[in-house]
Design a protein around this motif. Structure first.
Motif, PDB file in Angstrom:
ATOM      1  N   VAL A  34       0.841  -1.195   0.000  1.00  0.00           N
ATOM      2  CA  VAL A  34       0.000   0.000   0.000  1.00  0.00           C
ATOM      3  C   VAL A  34       0.876   1.245   0.000  1.00  0.00           C
ATOM      4  O   VAL A  34       1.772   1.382   0.847  1.00  0.00           O
ATOM      5  N   HIS A  35       0.614   2.149  -0.940  1.00  0.00           N
ATOM      6  CA  HIS A  35       1.244   3.465  -0.962  1.00  0.00           C
ATOM      7  C   HIS A  35       0.156   4.493  -0.692  1.00  0.00           C
ATOM      8  O   HIS A  35      -0.793   4.623  -1.478  1.00  0.00           O
ATOM      9  N   LYS A  48       3.566  13.475  -2.686  1.00  0.00           N
ATOM     10  CA  LYS A  48       3.686  13.007  -4.065  1.00  0.00           C
ATOM     11  C   LYS A  48       4.542  11.749  -4.121  1.00  0.00           C
ATOM     12  O   LYS A  48       5.452  11.584  -3.327  1.00  0.00           O
ATOM     13  N   GLY A  49       4.252  10.874  -5.075  1.00  0.00           N
ATOM     14  CA  GLY A  49       5.133   9.739  -5.324  1.00  0.00           C
ATOM     15  C   GLY A  49       4.506   8.374  -5.156  1.00  0.00           C
ATOM     16  O   GLY A  49       5.171   7.361  -5.358  1.00  0.00           O
ATOM     17  N   LYS A  50       3.229   8.324  -4.807  1.00  0.00           N
ATOM     18  CA  LYS A  50       2.574   7.026  -4.560  1.00  0.00           C
ATOM     19  C   LYS A  50       2.501   6.193  -5.839  1.00  0.00           C
ATOM     20  O   LYS A  50       2.959   5.053  -5.881  1.00  0.00           O
ATOM     21  N   SER A  51       1.915   6.772  -6.886  1.00  0.00           N
ATOM     22  CA  SER A  51       1.822   6.056  -8.156  1.00  0.00           C
ATOM     23  C   SER A  51       3.196   5.921  -8.807  1.00  0.00           C
ATOM     24  O   SER A  51       3.512   4.889  -9.412  1.00  0.00           O
ATOM     25  N   SER A  52       4.020   6.966  -8.678  1.00  0.00           N
ATOM     26  CA  SER A  52       5.355   6.921  -9.291  1.00  0.00           C
ATOM     27  C   SER A  52       6.156   5.745  -8.751  1.00  0.00           C
ATOM     28  O   SER A  52       6.806   5.018  -9.521  1.00  0.00           O
ATOM     29  N   ALA A  53       6.125   5.545  -7.432  1.00  0.00           N
ATOM     30  CA  ALA A  53       6.848   4.420  -6.835  1.00  0.00           C
ATOM     31  C   ALA A  53       6.266   3.092  -7.290  1.00  0.00           C
ATOM     32  O   ALA A  53       6.997   2.131  -7.548  1.00  0.00           O
ATOM     33  N   ALA A  54       4.940   3.036  -7.395  1.00  0.00           N
ATOM     34  CA  ALA A  54       4.290   1.795  -7.833  1.00  0.00           C
ATOM     35  C   ALA A  54       4.671   1.462  -9.274  1.00  0.00           C
ATOM     36  O   ALA A  54       4.955   0.303  -9.597  1.00  0.00           O
ATOM     37  N   THR A  99      -2.638   2.043  -4.502  1.00  0.00           N
ATOM     38  CA  THR A  99      -2.176   3.398  -4.250  1.00  0.00           C
ATOM     39  C   THR A  99      -3.338   4.348  -3.986  1.00  0.00           C
ATOM     40  O   THR A  99      -4.495   4.039  -4.272  1.00  0.00           O
ATOM     41  N   GLY A 100      -2.993   5.514  -3.464  1.00  0.00           N
ATOM     42  CA  GLY A 100      -3.971   6.574  -3.244  1.00  0.00           C
ATOM     43  C   GLY A 100      -3.991   7.037  -1.799  1.00  0.00           C
ATOM     44  O   GLY A 100      -3.645   6.295  -0.883  1.00  0.00           O
ATOM     45  N   VAL A 141       3.444  -1.152   3.937  1.00  0.00           N
ATOM     46  CA  VAL A 141       2.688   0.099   3.838  1.00  0.00           C
ATOM     47  C   VAL A 141       3.663   1.258   3.919  1.00  0.00           C
ATOM     48  O   VAL A 141       4.473   1.339   4.852  1.00  0.00           O
ATOM     49  N   THR A 142       3.589   2.157   2.949  1.00  0.00           N
ATOM     50  CA  THR A 142       4.410   3.361   2.949  1.00  0.00           C
ATOM     51  C   THR A 142       3.507   4.572   2.881  1.00  0.00           C
ATOM     52  O   THR A 142       2.629   4.653   2.015  1.00  0.00           O
ATOM     53  N   GLU A 143       3.730   5.506   3.802  1.00  0.00           N
ATOM     54  CA  GLU A 143       2.969   6.753   3.795  1.00  0.00           C
ATOM     55  C   GLU A 143       3.870   7.866   3.290  1.00  0.00           C
ATOM     56  O   GLU A 143       4.903   8.168   3.892  1.00  0.00           O
TER      57      GLU A 143
END
Length: 206
Positions: free
Chosen positions: A39-40, A45-51, A169-170, A184-186
């Motif tokens: 889970v991101h 910023k960066g949740k989708s980018s990391a995924a 993500t989201g 899980v990364t916040e």
């Protein structure tokens, strides 16, 4: 900068040798592998980018993968265009959303599209050929209750193949999903150019 003495170098070597021995001892106990629920979330910023970084890693290793975008509309993005033009044989890409809720202004339609995206996601996750499935912005769909988080958690717990990775993500990931997840990364927001009047830019946001 002061040059290290021979004693400094010797102490450093001894310290690093001890660290390596401790690290090797820990790594010797880590032998299991499993398909992870990742889970991101968070305001940064960066949740989708990391995924997408993980999706491209899968592609680089010739591992079949898939992407379902729950909220983002059909606008051109670098990730989507690159995958569809170069790697469609390795990554199934499905943009199922029609934009953010303030753009669509049609809750019934948003729910319908989110439900359709979730059905597609379940099919892709069930397919053992897919080693990783990215559910981009699904957390937003669950936040607005377009998709029931209890259903998502139950499906991931009972139907996800053991070696399939699923990335969700989201912002505002719900607690039941966080409890289930393996990783899980916040993303924490410290500064963002949008606050200074700078809009989303090619190569940075899309």
């Amino acid at each position: 900068m002061t040059e290290p003495t021979s004693d400094d170098l010797a102490r450093h070597s001894q310290k690093m040798a001890k660290k390596k021995a401790a690290r090797d001892k820990i790594m010797a106990t880590k032998s299991d592998q499993k398909g992870l629920v990742i889970v991101h979330t968070g305001k940064g910023k960066g949740k989708s980018s990391a995924a997408f970084g993980m999706i491209f890693r899968c592609i680089a290793h010739d591992m079949h993968c898939a992407v379902v975008q729950f909220i983002k509309g059909g606008m051109s993005t670098g990730e989507r265009d690159l995958i569809l033009s170069r790697f469609a044989d390795l990554c199934d890409f499905h943009t199922m959303g029609e934009g953010f809720t303030w753009e669509t202004q049609d809750k019934a339609r948003d729910i319908e599209m989110a439900q359709a995206a979730w059905e597609k996601a379940k099919d892709l996750i069930r397919d053992p050929a897919n080693k990783m499935v990215l559910l981009d912005e699904i957390n937003i769909a669950m936040r607005y209750d377009y998709i029931d988080v209890t259903e998502v958690v139950e499906f991931l717990a009972t139907e996800k193949p053991p070696m399939t990775h699923v990335v969700l993500t989201g912002r505002n990931a719900k607690e039941p999903l966080i409890d289930l997840a393996d990783l899980v990364t916040e993303m924490e927001l410290i500064k963002h150019p949008f606050r200074d009047g700078i809009k989303a830019q090619i190569g940075v946001e899309y």
